[in-house]
Write an enzyme that holds these catalytic residues in place. Structure first.
Site, short mmCIF file in Angstrom:
data_model
loop_
_atom_site.label_atom_id
_atom_site.label_comp_id
_atom_site.label_asym_id
_atom_site.label_seq_id
_atom_site.Cartn_x
_atom_site.Cartn_y
_atom_site.Cartn_z
N GLU A 38 59.29 19.93 33.27
CA GLU A 38 58.30 18.88 32.77
C GLU A 38 57.13 19.18 33.59
O GLU A 38 57.30 18.84 34.83
CB GLU A 38 59.02 17.53 32.68
CG GLU A 38 57.94 16.53 32.22
CD GLU A 38 57.18 16.52 31.09
OE1 GLU A 38 57.69 16.74 30.04
OE2 GLU A 38 55.78 16.57 31.18
N LYS A 55 53.64 -0.53 20.96
CA LYS A 55 54.56 -1.55 20.51
C LYS A 55 54.32 -2.66 21.49
O LYS A 55 54.55 -3.99 21.18
CB LYS A 55 55.85 -1.25 20.32
CG LYS A 55 56.45 -0.69 19.02
CD LYS A 55 56.01 0.80 18.82
CE LYS A 55 54.70 0.90 17.99
NZ LYS A 55 54.26 2.21 17.63
N VAL A 182 49.72 6.02 10.38
CA VAL A 182 50.35 5.04 11.22
C VAL A 182 49.57 4.79 12.29
O VAL A 182 49.42 3.47 12.95
CB VAL A 182 51.74 5.82 11.42
CG1 VAL A 182 52.38 4.55 12.56
CG2 VAL A 182 52.58 6.10 10.23
N GLU A 202 39.41 6.57 5.86
CA GLU A 202 40.59 7.29 5.69
C GLU A 202 40.19 8.32 4.35
O GLU A 202 39.59 7.82 3.44
CB GLU A 202 41.61 6.46 5.01
CG GLU A 202 42.85 7.33 4.50
CD GLU A 202 43.45 8.42 5.30
OE1 GLU A 202 43.85 8.11 6.42
OE2 GLU A 202 43.36 9.51 4.67
N GLY A 266 45.41 12.71 13.48
CA GLY A 266 46.70 13.35 13.53
C GLY A 266 46.90 14.07 14.97
O GLY A 266 46.05 14.14 15.81
N ALA A 314 59.70 9.92 17.38
CA ALA A 314 60.47 10.19 18.59
C ALA A 314 62.13 10.15 18.10
O ALA A 314 62.54 11.10 18.72
CB ALA A 314 60.35 8.99 19.37
N HIS A 439 72.21 -16.20 5.62
CA HIS A 439 71.06 -16.97 4.93
C HIS A 439 70.59 -17.83 6.20
O HIS A 439 71.54 -18.49 6.79
CB HIS A 439 71.33 -17.91 3.79
CG HIS A 439 70.40 -18.73 3.31
ND1 HIS A 439 69.40 -18.27 2.87
CD2 HIS A 439 70.46 -20.11 3.37
CE1 HIS A 439 68.65 -19.29 2.36
NE2 HIS A 439 69.11 -20.15 3.07
C1 LIG Z 1 50.01 6.29 19.87
C2 LIG Z 1 51.18 6.71 19.14
C3 LIG Z 1 52.41 6.12 18.85
C4 LIG Z 1 53.48 6.55 18.49
N1 LIG Z 1 54.61 5.63 17.86
C5 LIG Z 1 55.57 5.87 17.59
C6 LIG Z 1 56.66 5.03 17.14
O1 LIG Z 1 56.36 3.87 17.28
N2 LIG Z 1 57.62 5.50 16.69
C7 LIG Z 1 58.07 6.80 16.56
O2 LIG Z 1 59.22 7.35 16.56
N3 LIG Z 1 57.13 7.84 17.03
C8 LIG Z 1 55.91 7.23 17.63
N4 LIG Z 1 54.98 8.44 18.16
C9 LIG Z 1 55.27 9.61 17.94
C10 LIG Z 1 56.06 10.08 19.22
O3 LIG Z 1 55.66 9.77 20.40
C11 LIG Z 1 56.27 11.54 19.08
O4 LIG Z 1 57.03 12.19 18.09
C12 LIG Z 1 57.36 12.13 20.24
O5 LIG Z 1 56.90 11.74 21.52
C13 LIG Z 1 57.48 13.78 20.23
O6 LIG Z 1 58.49 13.97 21.30
P1 LIG Z 1 58.38 15.49 21.82
O7 LIG Z 1 59.58 15.56 22.79
O8 LIG Z 1 58.39 16.46 20.65
O9 LIG Z 1 57.00 15.65 22.32
P2 LIG Z 1 56.42 15.03 23.56
O10 LIG Z 1 56.73 13.46 23.72
O11 LIG Z 1 54.98 15.15 23.35
O12 LIG Z 1 56.78 15.71 24.91
C14 LIG Z 1 56.55 17.14 25.23
C15 LIG Z 1 56.51 17.21 26.70
O13 LIG Z 1 56.51 18.63 27.10
C16 LIG Z 1 55.53 18.60 28.12
N5 LIG Z 1 55.17 19.91 28.29
C17 LIG Z 1 54.21 20.40 27.45
N6 LIG Z 1 53.71 21.48 27.82
C18 LIG Z 1 54.73 21.98 29.11
C19 LIG Z 1 54.73 23.13 29.86
N7 LIG Z 1 53.92 24.17 29.42
N8 LIG Z 1 55.57 22.96 31.03
C20 LIG Z 1 56.41 21.98 31.09
N9 LIG Z 1 56.14 20.73 30.23
C21 LIG Z 1 55.35 20.89 29.16
C22 LIG Z 1 54.66 17.47 28.14
O14 LIG Z 1 54.06 16.95 29.40
C23 LIG Z 1 55.48 16.27 27.50
O15 LIG Z 1 56.08 15.45 28.42
C24 LIG Z 1 53.75 7.83 18.58
C25 LIG Z 1 52.88 8.79 19.03
C26 LIG Z 1 51.65 8.18 19.26
C27 LIG Z 1 50.60 9.39 19.91
#
Ligand SMILES: Cc1cc2nc3c(=O)[nH]c(=O)nc-3n(C[C@H](O)[C@H](O)[C@H](O)COP(=O)(O)OP(=O)(O)OC[C@H]3O[C@@H](n4cnc5c(N)ncnc54)[C@H](O)[C@@H]3O)c2cc1C
Length: 462
Positions: A38, A55, A182, A202, A266, A314, A439
């Site tokens: 990471e 949240k 969202v 939008e 997005g 997430a 209820h």
């Molecule tokens: C404002 C916002 C609100 C959201 N709200 C929700 C919600 O309420 N509910 C929900 O389900 N989802 C929500 N999401 C979406 C959710 O945050 C993502 O879907 C989720 O974090 C994706 O997880 P991931 O592990 O794929 O990527 P990420 O969480 O982006 O993790 C990727 C990790 O890889 C690391 N990384 C990247 N490149 C490298 C590299 N070369 N070497 C080492 N490390 C690296 C980054 O530092 C990062 O920590 C929200 C997103 C945003 C932006």
């Protein structure tokens, strides 16, 4: 630096966000030797810049609304305003506690945690600061980052992404939110509750355009009531900056002035210059292509989370990470049914759904092959107590199971758990109709909708 020359781990995971860390935790639980790389903070977007901090803001927004509207419930209080540094302290405190817990969890599972920027240098190898980590398998989980539009540069001050928006220490007087998905709707909701004038722009015909149209329209009605403005089917044309704010122009000729422009159009995959293509991993528009078990075309490489073209949530990352860990440990996990993944927009009111929309059901089963029922929250005691409006809508394959559940109203996100079981277990309306719901709860609205669809409505007109 750890000297791991000659060590071959079971799994090397690149990225410690929801997808990567879930994969690491489950793989370690199954006895695999795991390296987790990471570059920033363990927990990734969700914990530090996404789900959790937003949240927390939405909860603060709910508290603001409650205190502002308390007279409606006979409670006298005075709303004096938003102390943004204090809101941030609360939000950051929540994140910090969860971050600490997650770090402890990773440590306790004996995962080798490597801090640094990793790069894929072979089908089984990741390099970090000149050190190579060799695994039987590699899992790519580098996630996503906010996108913008061509020619629209984020300056972090007047034109911001969600990352910047979460770090602000004041409430803007007025905001244009570009993007009514969202993230855009959640920020619009927070800022409105905090007292800002908000306009959403939008390009598609509706807010939260992936939801059932009836749910989008209900959210639009509720936002209109809250005096959140929106321009639908409106495309961004350009923005002019001044010392005090922005003037956003739309292709339809309208202009909107505001203190701030939030770009929420997005998120794009983080996949550039990480060696993926060089190692031969197939990509599409920057996303890593995978099969139903999240395996890429390179058999030793899997990919999960926002990096692959599935729902950017997430819990989808968690599910994919767990599935990959189980597959690599020799288990036989079922592929994910993405329609069965619950989706929640945590605005006020909330929008929650699982399964398919009415429009998609009609495409799938034909116009005559679908039945729907909409149970209005006006008939639900708890919703009346909360003074919320909305509905629970069911979409059913005619004479078959419930294939979609769509809900709008305060707190309906909490109802999605039952909806998910109904969809996942392919329940018929009669199956659910015979379950007695407590209820007065909002879950009763889910029960009542099924009673209605089973032909025996209780608190609804036949
Ligand atoms: C404002 C916002 C609100 C959201 N709200 C929700 C919600 O309420 N509910 C929900 O389900 N989802 C929500 N999401 C979406 C959710 O945050 C993502 O879907 C989720 O974090 C994706 O997880 P991931 O592990 O794929 O990527 P990420 O969480 O982006 O993790 C990727 C990790 O890889 C690391 N990384 C990247 N490149 C490298 C590299 N070369 N070497 C080492 N490390 C690296 C980054 O530092 C990062 O920590 C929200 C997103 C945003 C932006």
């Amino acid at each position: 630096m750890a000297d791991n020359a000659g060590t071959v781990y079971d799994v090397v995971i690149l990225g410690g966000g929801s997808g990567g860390y879930a994969c690491a935790l489950r793989a370690a639980q199954l006895g695999l030797q795991v390296v987790l790389v990471e570059k920033g903070e363990l927990g990734g977007t969700c914990l530090h810049r996404g789900c959790i901090p937003t949240k927390a803001l939405l909860h603060a927004a709910e508290v603001a609304d409650s205190s502002r509207e308390s007279e409606q419930f006979g409670v006298r209080s005075t709303f004096e305003g938003i102390d943004m540094p204090a809101v941030n302290e609360y939000k950051d405190g929540v994140v910090a506690r969860l971050y600490k817990g997650l770090q402890g969890l990773v440590k306790s599972r004996k995962i080798t945690y490597v801090e640094g920027i990793g790069r894929l240098v072979g089908p089984t190898t990741v390099e970090v600061d000149g050190q190579r980590y060799e695994g039987r398998h590699v899992v790519l989980a580098t996630g996503s980052a906010p996108k913008s539009l061509p020619g629209l540069e984020l300056d972090g001050r007047l034109i911001v992404s969600s990352d910047h928006a979460l770090r602000r220490d004041s409430v803007p007087a007025s905001v244009v939110v570009l993007g009514g998905g969202v993230i855009g709707c959640e920020f619009a909701s927070v800022w409105r509750s905090f007292g800002a004038e908000v306009t959403i722009v939008e390009a598609l015909p509706h807010l939260v355009p992936l939801e059932d149209e009836q749910a989008s329209k209900a959210l639009e009605r509720a936002f209109r009531k809250r005096k959140i403005g929106f321009e639908l089917g409106a495309r961004f044309a350009g923005v002019e900056k001044s010392d005090t704010g922005v003037k956003v122009s739309l292709e339809n000729g309208k202009t909107i002035e505001a203190e701030l422009l939030l770009v929420a159009v997005g998120r794009g995959p983080v996949s550039q210059e990480l060696g993926y293509e060089q190692v031969g991993v197939e990509m599409e528009r920057g996303f890593v292509k995978v099969d139903a078990h999240c395996q890429t075309n390179v058999p030793t490489i899997s990919a999960v989370g926002d990096l692959i073209p599935t729902l950017q949530l997430a819990h989808v990352g968690f599910g994919e990470g767990i599935m990959v860990a189980e597959r690599l440990a020799g288990l036989d996990p079922a592929p994910i049914d993405y329609d069965g993944v619950p989706r929640v927009t945590y605005s006020e009111p909330e929008v929650a759904s699982v399964g398919i929309t009415e429009a998609r059901a009609k495409e799938k089963y034909g116009d005559d092959g679908v039945e729907t029922v909409t149970y209005d929250l006006a008939g639900n005691g708890k919703s009346q107590i909360l003074k919320t409006a909305g509905f629970v809508k069911l979409v059913r394959q005619k004479d078959g199971p419930v294939v979609g559940i769509h809900m709008v109203g305060s707190r309906v996100g909490e109802l999605v758990a039952e909806a998910q079981l109904i969809y996942g277990w392919e329940a018929y309306p009669d199956d659910v109709a015979q379950l007695i719901h407590a209820h007065p709860t909002q879950t009763e609205a889910v029960g009542e909708a099924h009673l209605a669809l089973a032909g025996k409505p209780l608190h609804a007109h036949s």
